[in-house]
Motif scaffolding. Structure first.
Motif, PDB file in Angstrom:
ATOM      1  N   SER A 154      50.107  16.539  43.187  1.00  0.00           N
ATOM      2  CA  SER A 154      49.105  17.254  42.405  1.00  0.00           C
ATOM      3  C   SER A 154      48.756  16.480  41.142  1.00  0.00           C
ATOM      4  CB  SER A 154      49.643  18.644  42.028  1.00  0.00           C
ATOM      5  OG  SER A 154      48.812  19.268  41.072  1.00  0.00           O
ATOM      6  N   SER A 155      47.504  16.649  40.703  1.00  0.00           N
ATOM      7  CA  SER A 155      47.114  16.108  39.402  1.00  0.00           C
ATOM      8  C   SER A 155      47.493  17.144  38.343  1.00  0.00           C
ATOM      9  CB  SER A 155      45.601  15.849  39.369  1.00  0.00           C
ATOM     10  OG  SER A 155      44.891  17.067  39.461  1.00  0.00           O
ATOM     11  N   ASN A 156      47.385  16.780  37.074  1.00  0.00           N
ATOM     12  CA  ASN A 156      47.651  17.739  36.008  1.00  0.00           C
ATOM     13  C   ASN A 156      46.639  18.866  36.061  1.00  0.00           C
ATOM     14  OD1 ASN A 156      49.899  16.532  34.822  1.00  0.00           O
ATOM     15  ND2 ASN A 156      48.659  15.198  33.533  1.00  0.00           N
ATOM     16  N   ASP A 157      47.000  20.002  35.480  1.00  0.00           N
ATOM     17  CA  ASP A 157      46.059  21.122  35.396  1.00  0.00           C
ATOM     18  C   ASP A 157      44.838  20.703  34.587  1.00  0.00           C
ATOM     19  OD1 ASP A 157      48.048  22.400  36.714  1.00  0.00           O
ATOM     20  OD2 ASP A 157      48.540  23.832  35.128  1.00  0.00           O
ATOM     21  N   ASN A 158      43.709  21.347  34.874  1.00  0.00           N
ATOM     22  CA  ASN A 158      42.449  21.101  34.156  1.00  0.00           C
ATOM     23  C   ASN A 158      41.984  19.648  34.271  1.00  0.00           C
ATOM     24  OD1 ASN A 158      42.323  23.820  33.096  1.00  0.00           O
ATOM     25  ND2 ASN A 158      43.971  23.218  31.712  1.00  0.00           N
ATOM     26  N   THR A 159      42.063  19.099  35.485  1.00  0.00           N
ATOM     27  CA  THR A 159      41.521  17.760  35.733  1.00  0.00           C
ATOM     28  C   THR A 159      40.431  17.881  36.796  1.00  0.00           C
ATOM     29  OG1 THR A 159      43.287  17.339  37.351  1.00  0.00           O
ATOM     30  CG2 THR A 159      43.601  16.474  35.138  1.00  0.00           C
ATOM     31  N   ASN A 160      39.334  17.150  36.603  1.00  0.00           N
ATOM     32  CA  ASN A 160      38.244  17.221  37.566  1.00  0.00           C
ATOM     33  C   ASN A 160      38.191  15.958  38.417  1.00  0.00           C
ATOM     34  OD1 ASN A 160      36.751  15.217  36.053  1.00  0.00           O
ATOM     35  ND2 ASN A 160      36.221  16.831  34.609  1.00  0.00           N
ATOM     36  N   LEU A 161      37.344  15.979  39.439  1.00  0.00           N
ATOM     37  CA  LEU A 161      37.253  14.866  40.381  1.00  0.00           C
ATOM     38  C   LEU A 161      36.764  13.601  39.697  1.00  0.00           C
ATOM     39  CD1 LEU A 161      37.618  14.054  43.330  1.00  0.00           C
ATOM     40  CD2 LEU A 161      35.235  14.703  43.727  1.00  0.00           C
ATOM     41  N   ASP A 162      35.874  13.764  38.726  1.00  0.00           N
ATOM     42  CA  ASP A 162      35.355  12.606  37.999  1.00  0.00           C
ATOM     43  C   ASP A 162      36.492  11.853  37.308  1.00  0.00           C
ATOM     44  OD1 ASP A 162      32.981  11.105  36.874  1.00  0.00           O
ATOM     45  OD2 ASP A 162      33.913  11.764  35.019  1.00  0.00           O
ATOM     46  N   MET A 163      37.442  12.586  36.736  1.00  0.00           N
ATOM     47  CA  MET A 163      38.592  11.971  36.069  1.00  0.00           C
ATOM     48  C   MET A 163      39.470  11.223  37.070  1.00  0.00           C
ATOM     49  SD  MET A 163      39.533  15.149  33.543  1.00  0.00           S
ATOM     50  CE  MET A 163      40.995  14.383  32.820  1.00  0.00           C
ATOM     51  N   ILE A 164      39.622  11.805  38.272  1.00  0.00           N
ATOM     52  CA  ILE A 164      40.450  11.168  39.300  1.00  0.00           C
ATOM     53  C   ILE A 164      39.790   9.895  39.804  1.00  0.00           C
ATOM     54  CG2 ILE A 164      41.385  11.456  41.632  1.00  0.00           C
ATOM     55  CD1 ILE A 164      41.800  14.401  40.986  1.00  0.00           C
ATOM     56  N   ILE A 165      38.466   9.952  40.002  1.00  0.00           N
ATOM     57  CA  ILE A 165      37.728   8.767  40.454  1.00  0.00           C
ATOM     58  C   ILE A 165      37.874   7.624  39.455  1.00  0.00           C
ATOM     59  CG2 ILE A 165      35.405   7.845  40.865  1.00  0.00           C
ATOM     60  CD1 ILE A 165      34.687  10.597  42.052  1.00  0.00           C
ATOM     61  N   LYS A 166      37.856   7.967  38.161  1.00  0.00           N
ATOM     62  CA  LYS A 166      37.970   6.950  37.112  1.00  0.00           C
ATOM     63  C   LYS A 166      39.413   6.610  36.779  1.00  0.00           C
ATOM     64  CE  LYS A 166      33.612   8.308  34.953  1.00  0.00           C
ATOM     65  NZ  LYS A 166      32.973   8.907  33.760  1.00  0.00           N
ATOM     66  N   ASN A 167      40.369   7.264  37.490  1.00  0.00           N
ATOM     67  CA  ASN A 167      41.797   7.058  37.222  1.00  0.00           C
ATOM     68  C   ASN A 167      42.113   7.246  35.730  1.00  0.00           C
ATOM     69  OD1 ASN A 167      42.927   6.413  39.875  1.00  0.00           O
ATOM     70  ND2 ASN A 167      41.602   4.604  39.775  1.00  0.00           N
ATOM     71  N   ASP A 168      41.562   8.340  35.190  1.00  0.00           N
ATOM     72  CA  ASP A 168      41.817   8.699  33.798  1.00  0.00           C
ATOM     73  C   ASP A 168      43.321   8.928  33.596  1.00  0.00           C
ATOM     74  OD1 ASP A 168      42.096  10.452  31.400  1.00  0.00           O
ATOM     75  OD2 ASP A 168      39.912  10.392  31.415  1.00  0.00           O
ATOM     76  N   LYS A 169      43.839   8.467  32.473  1.00  0.00           N
ATOM     77  CA  LYS A 169      45.275   8.596  32.207  1.00  0.00           C
ATOM     78  C   LYS A 169      45.712  10.059  32.098  1.00  0.00           C
ATOM     79  CE  LYS A 169      44.740   8.133  27.193  1.00  0.00           C
ATOM     80  NZ  LYS A 169      45.138   7.358  25.988  1.00  0.00           N
ATOM     81  N   GLU A 170      44.741  10.965  31.848  1.00  0.00           N
ATOM     82  CA  GLU A 170      45.071  12.381  31.726  1.00  0.00           C
ATOM     83  C   GLU A 170      45.315  13.041  33.087  1.00  0.00           C
ATOM     84  OE1 GLU A 170      45.579  13.943  28.877  1.00  0.00           O
ATOM     85  OE2 GLU A 170      45.146  12.103  27.769  1.00  0.00           O
ATOM     86  N   VAL A 171      44.989  12.336  34.178  1.00  0.00           N
ATOM     87  CA  VAL A 171      45.161  12.915  35.520  1.00  0.00           C
ATOM     88  C   VAL A 171      46.634  13.188  35.796  1.00  0.00           C
ATOM     89  CG1 VAL A 171      44.966  12.484  37.994  1.00  0.00           C
ATOM     90  CG2 VAL A 171      43.064  11.899  36.460  1.00  0.00           C
ATOM     91  N   GLY A 172      47.498  12.208  35.505  1.00  0.00           N
ATOM     92  CA  GLY A 172      48.952  12.415  35.588  1.00  0.00           C
ATOM     93  C   GLY A 172      49.459  12.903  36.937  1.00  0.00           C
ATOM     94  N   TRP A 173      49.285  12.114  37.989  1.00  0.00           N
ATOM     95  CA  TRP A 173      49.762  12.526  39.316  1.00  0.00           C
ATOM     96  C   TRP A 173      51.271  12.801  39.307  1.00  0.00           C
ATOM     97  CZ3 TRP A 173      46.910  14.173  43.168  1.00  0.00           C
ATOM     98  CH2 TRP A 173      45.579  13.743  43.278  1.00  0.00           C
ATOM     99  N   LYS A 174      51.677  13.792  40.094  1.00  0.00           N
ATOM    100  CA  LYS A 174      53.099  14.106  40.255  1.00  0.00           C
ATOM    101  C   LYS A 174      53.345  14.554  41.697  1.00  0.00           C
ATOM    102  CE  LYS A 174      52.209  18.584  38.027  1.00  0.00           C
ATOM    103  NZ  LYS A 174      50.883  18.249  37.503  1.00  0.00           N
TER     104      LYS A 174
END
Length: 276
Positions: free
Chosen positions: A221-241
């Protein structure tokens, strides 16, 4: 009457108050009155500013000066015609400083504060613009068709190529699955959106029906309150776990994204009126 003949128990009259003490008391009273008047004036000015903001915010600088706590300059800004932040943002750095210091008579610290606020607003507008849908040459929004996921360690089979799963939506959003075909026995994992956590999750094929029923099961899962745009850009806030008895962070990452032109509203309307 002679003071020696005064009746027992009667106290002598106090001596008359001196003129110095009278003056001191008068000053204290005047001081209290002045303080009270000043407070009333401050309240009146504050009320005037609030009424101005409520009655005509589009014609007053109070709307943006309030955000950076510089509302004391409202009248000066309005008198000089600087009633909106856009006008100030169009000025060059040198011109802006000149206007704030020399025309609007702002203190150096307040100049720096307003400049920082203007920069932050400009950055927020820029960030918001970046999140707008990317348009293809035909004016159609580009939609994510496929991508690769890597970095999962406890569930290595979740690494691989995910393709848009046709006619399947979870959480009101599209789903991407390994091979892109959920019924295929080789399809083991899929990426879906969780409304409950406002994040994107990797689920197992055997849990699909439970997920459809509202259980947000996932192996990653990605962190709460993350959108697809952030995942596509591999934003550091995504925080996969990943889930392995407990949630552990992992270097999950999306790469090799492939986009296809999406369907416009006009296309949808035409297809509905002209079914093949």
């Amino acid at each position: 009457m002679d003071p020696s003949e005064a009746k027992p128990g009667r106290k002598a009259d106090p001596p008359p108050t001196g003129s110095g003490e009278k003056e001191e008391n008068t000053v204290d009273v005047l001081r209290e009155r002045v303080v009270g008047l000043v407070k009333k004036c401050e309240d009146i000015e504050r009320l005037k500013t609030v009424m101005l903001l409520l009655s005509s915010p589009e014609r007053s600088s109070a709307s943006f000066l309030k955000e950076c706590r510089l509302i004391r300059y409202t009248k000066t800004f309005d008198d000089m015609g600087y009633m909106d932040a856009d006008t100030l943002q169009e000025l060059s750095e040198e011109k802006l400083v000149d206007v704030l210091r020399n025309q609007l008579k702002m203190k150096p610290g307040h100049v720096a504060k307003l400049k920082k606020w203007l920069r932050d607003v400009k950055q927020r507008k820029s960030d918001a613009k970046k999140k707008e849908p990317i348009l293809a040459s035909a004016g159609r929004p580009l939609e994510l068709w496929s991508f690769e996921m890597e970095g999962f360690q406890a569930h290595k089979r979740a690494n691989g190529t995910y393709t848009r799963a046709k006619e399947l939506r979870l959480g009101g959003r599209p789903v991407w699955a390994i091979l892109g075909i959920i019924p295929d026995p080789r399809c083991t994992y899929f990426l879906y959106y969780s409304k409950t956590f406002a994040n994107w999750r990797v689920g197992r094929k055997q849990d699909l029906e439970k997920i459809k029923g509202g259980e947000d099961l996932a192996v990653a899962s990605s962190n709460d309150n993350t959108n697809l745009d952030m995942i596509i850009k591999n934003d550091k806030e995504v925080g996969w776990k990943e889930w392995s008895g407990r949630w552990l962070s992992c270097p999950g990452k999306m790469k090799n994204m492939l986009f296809h032109p999406g369907i416009t509203d006009e296309d949808k309307e035409y297809e509905e009126k002209n079914p093949s």
